[in-house]
Design a protein around this motif. Sequence first.
Motif, mmCIF file in Angstrom:
data_model
loop_
_atom_site.group_PDB
_atom_site.id
_atom_site.type_symbol
_atom_site.label_atom_id
_atom_site.label_comp_id
_atom_site.label_asym_id
_atom_site.label_seq_id
_atom_site.Cartn_x
_atom_site.Cartn_y
_atom_site.Cartn_z
ATOM 1 N N GLU A 51 72.596 -2.060 22.019
ATOM 2 C CA GLU A 51 72.642 -2.353 20.584
ATOM 3 C C GLU A 51 71.262 -2.201 19.943
ATOM 4 O O GLU A 51 71.144 -1.735 18.803
ATOM 5 N N GLU A 52 70.216 -2.557 20.689
ATOM 6 C CA GLU A 52 68.846 -2.429 20.168
ATOM 7 C C GLU A 52 68.461 -0.965 19.968
ATOM 8 O O GLU A 52 67.854 -0.614 18.945
ATOM 9 N N VAL A 53 68.818 -0.091 20.919
ATOM 10 C CA VAL A 53 68.448 1.316 20.765
ATOM 11 C C VAL A 53 69.348 2.014 19.742
ATOM 12 O O VAL A 53 68.908 2.951 19.075
ATOM 13 N N ILE A 54 70.580 1.546 19.588
ATOM 14 C CA ILE A 54 71.433 2.068 18.509
ATOM 15 C C ILE A 54 70.801 1.733 17.161
ATOM 16 O O ILE A 54 70.810 2.552 16.226
ATOM 17 N N ASP A 55 70.224 0.546 17.060
ATOM 18 C CA ASP A 55 69.544 0.149 15.825
ATOM 19 C C ASP A 55 68.359 1.073 15.547
ATOM 20 O O ASP A 55 68.134 1.488 14.399
ATOM 21 N N LEU A 56 67.596 1.426 16.602
ATOM 22 C CA LEU A 56 66.495 2.381 16.432
ATOM 23 C C LEU A 56 67.020 3.730 15.952
ATOM 24 O O LEU A 56 66.428 4.374 15.078
ATOM 25 N N TYR A 57 68.130 4.160 16.521
ATOM 26 C CA TYR A 57 68.750 5.430 16.137
ATOM 27 C C TYR A 57 69.190 5.387 14.669
ATOM 28 O O TYR A 57 68.935 6.322 13.903
ATOM 29 N N THR A 58 69.828 4.289 14.287
ATOM 30 C CA THR A 58 70.313 4.137 12.911
ATOM 31 C C THR A 58 69.160 4.155 11.920
ATOM 32 O O THR A 58 69.284 4.687 10.804
ATOM 33 N N GLN A 59 68.020 3.589 12.329
ATOM 34 C CA GLN A 59 66.833 3.559 11.463
ATOM 35 C C GLN A 59 66.076 4.887 11.438
ATOM 36 O O GLN A 59 65.104 5.037 10.699
ATOM 37 N N GLY A 60 66.498 5.847 12.262
ATOM 38 C CA GLY A 60 65.811 7.128 12.322
ATOM 39 C C GLY A 60 64.582 7.134 13.203
ATOM 40 O O GLY A 60 63.782 8.078 13.175
ATOM 41 N N LYS A 61 64.408 6.084 14.037
ATOM 42 C CA LYS A 61 63.251 5.998 14.927
ATOM 43 C C LYS A 61 63.521 6.601 16.300
ATOM 44 O O LYS A 61 62.622 6.696 17.135
ATOM 45 N N LEU A 62 64.759 6.998 16.529
ATOM 46 C CA LEU A 62 65.169 7.591 17.797
ATOM 47 C C LEU A 62 66.195 8.661 17.482
ATOM 48 O O LEU A 62 67.174 8.387 16.777
ATOM 49 N N ASP A 63 65.950 9.861 17.971
ATOM 50 C CA ASP A 63 66.806 10.989 17.616
ATOM 51 C C ASP A 63 67.415 11.602 18.869
ATOM 52 O O ASP A 63 66.856 11.499 19.957
ATOM 53 N N VAL A 64 68.575 12.218 18.705
ATOM 54 C CA VAL A 64 69.179 13.020 19.768
ATOM 55 C C VAL A 64 69.222 14.461 19.266
ATOM 56 O O VAL A 64 69.977 14.775 18.346
ATOM 57 N N HIS A 65 68.392 15.309 19.853
ATOM 58 C CA HIS A 65 68.388 16.716 19.478
ATOM 59 C C HIS A 65 69.437 17.444 20.306
ATOM 60 O O HIS A 65 69.367 17.481 21.532
ATOM 61 N N VAL A 66 70.444 18.015 19.641
ATOM 62 C CA VAL A 66 71.496 18.758 20.337
ATOM 63 C C VAL A 66 71.066 20.210 20.474
ATOM 64 O O VAL A 66 70.907 20.926 19.489
ATOM 65 N N ASP A 67 70.861 20.622 21.709
ATOM 66 C CA ASP A 67 70.434 21.984 22.010
ATOM 67 C C ASP A 67 71.596 22.964 21.865
ATOM 68 O O ASP A 67 71.451 24.046 21.289
ATOM 69 N N LYS A 68 72.779 22.564 22.381
ATOM 70 C CA LYS A 68 73.944 23.455 22.329
ATOM 71 C C LYS A 68 75.202 22.639 22.503
ATOM 72 O O LYS A 68 75.208 21.628 23.203
ATOM 73 N N THR A 69 76.285 23.066 21.843
ATOM 74 C CA THR A 69 77.575 22.395 21.990
ATOM 75 C C THR A 69 78.579 23.326 22.680
ATOM 76 O O THR A 69 78.489 24.548 22.576
ATOM 77 N N TYR A 70 79.533 22.700 23.371
ATOM 78 C CA TYR A 70 80.581 23.412 24.103
ATOM 79 C C TYR A 70 81.899 22.718 23.810
ATOM 80 O O TYR A 70 81.942 21.511 23.560
ATOM 81 N N GLN A 71 82.986 23.467 23.877
ATOM 82 C CA GLN A 71 84.310 22.882 23.681
ATOM 83 C C GLN A 71 84.823 22.283 24.989
ATOM 84 O O GLN A 71 84.422 22.695 26.079
#
Length: 314
Positions: A266-286
Motif C-alpha cells: 500500500e505504501e509503494v502504491i501511494d508512491l506510484y499514485t503520487q508520481g514518485k514511482l513509475d513503471v516504464h512499459v517496454d513492450k506489450t504482448y497479448q
Amino acid sequence: MKKVMLNNYGNVDVMNMVEVDLPKPAANQIVVETASIGVNDPDVVLRANGPFPTMPKDIKPVLPHSLGQDFSGVVTEIGDKVTRFAVGDHVVGMSYMNTYSEYILLDDSGVVATVPKNLDLVPLGGFYLGVATAYAATIRDGQTKAGQKVLIHGAAGGVGSKAVQLAKSAGAYVIATGSAQQIAYMKQLGADETIDYQTQDFTKLVSDVDLVVNLTGPKTLADSYQVVKKGGRITSVNAVIDEEEAKRRGITGTYSMGFMTIKELEEVIDLYTQGKLDVHVDKTYQFDLPDIKQAHLDFEAGGNTGKKVIIFGN
C-alpha cells in the motif's frame, strides 16, 4: 477460461494454453479478472530449467503447474466473509505461479491491494514483483538512508528501474550501471551517475559505497565486494552471497527475496499514485500462446529496459 500450463521444462514450446473451469471463491477468497501480468525472470528461468537452487522448498512448484507472479485486474466475485474487497475493485498484487490465467483465485489475506480506478491497469500488471524485489534489496535488506551512496547493477531493468527510484526517494546518491543505450533512461529515473558496463569497469570508478544492489549475475556480484566500504551492505537477488568474503571485508551480505507485506504494498502504491514511482512499459504482448512465447524469447534476449507485460482483452 484460458490458462497457461507446463507439463515439463525447456524452451518456449513447453507452454500450453488449456481450457479450465472458472474458479469459485470460498468464504475468504476473491476472484480477479486479469487485466495485465508482468514478464519476469523467475518465470522465464523456471520454465527453461525448472525450480532453481535458491528457491525455498515450500514454494517449489510441482509439475504440472502454471506460471506468473504479479498481476493487475478487477474483482469479479467475493466470498461471503470477505470484507477487504468489493466487486468492481481494481487491484494489484502477487499470486505465485498462478497469473498466466484469465481469472485468478486469491485468499483475501494475500498480498493484494486496491488501486484508484483512474489508474491504467496495463503498467500495473508489471508492478508488484519488480517493486517487491527492488524494495527488498534497496530498502528492507539494503536499509538505504538519506545521504548514502548506492550502486545499482542492472539499473534499467524491471527491478533496477524501481530500485533507482526507491533509493532516490530515500534520499540516496545513486550510481547506476547499464548499457550505453540505457544511459539516458537511467538518468531519467534519477540516477546521479551512470556507468556503461560494456565499456567501463565499475571497480575502477566506484569505491566506498554504502550499498551495492546486484540485479545481474554472479560475476558482477563477485567484483562488487571490493567497492563496499567497511560496515556497508551488499544485496543480491539472483546470485548467492559469498558469506566468507562479506565477513572478511566487514560488510553485510543478504540474498534478497521479492516479497512485501500488504502495508508495504500500500505504501509503494501511494508512491506510484503520487508520481514518485513509475513503471516504464517496454513492450506489450497479448495473452495468446504465440505472443506469450515471443515475450519469453524477447526477455531471454536481454537488454531489457523497463517492463514487458502481457495484456488480456483488447
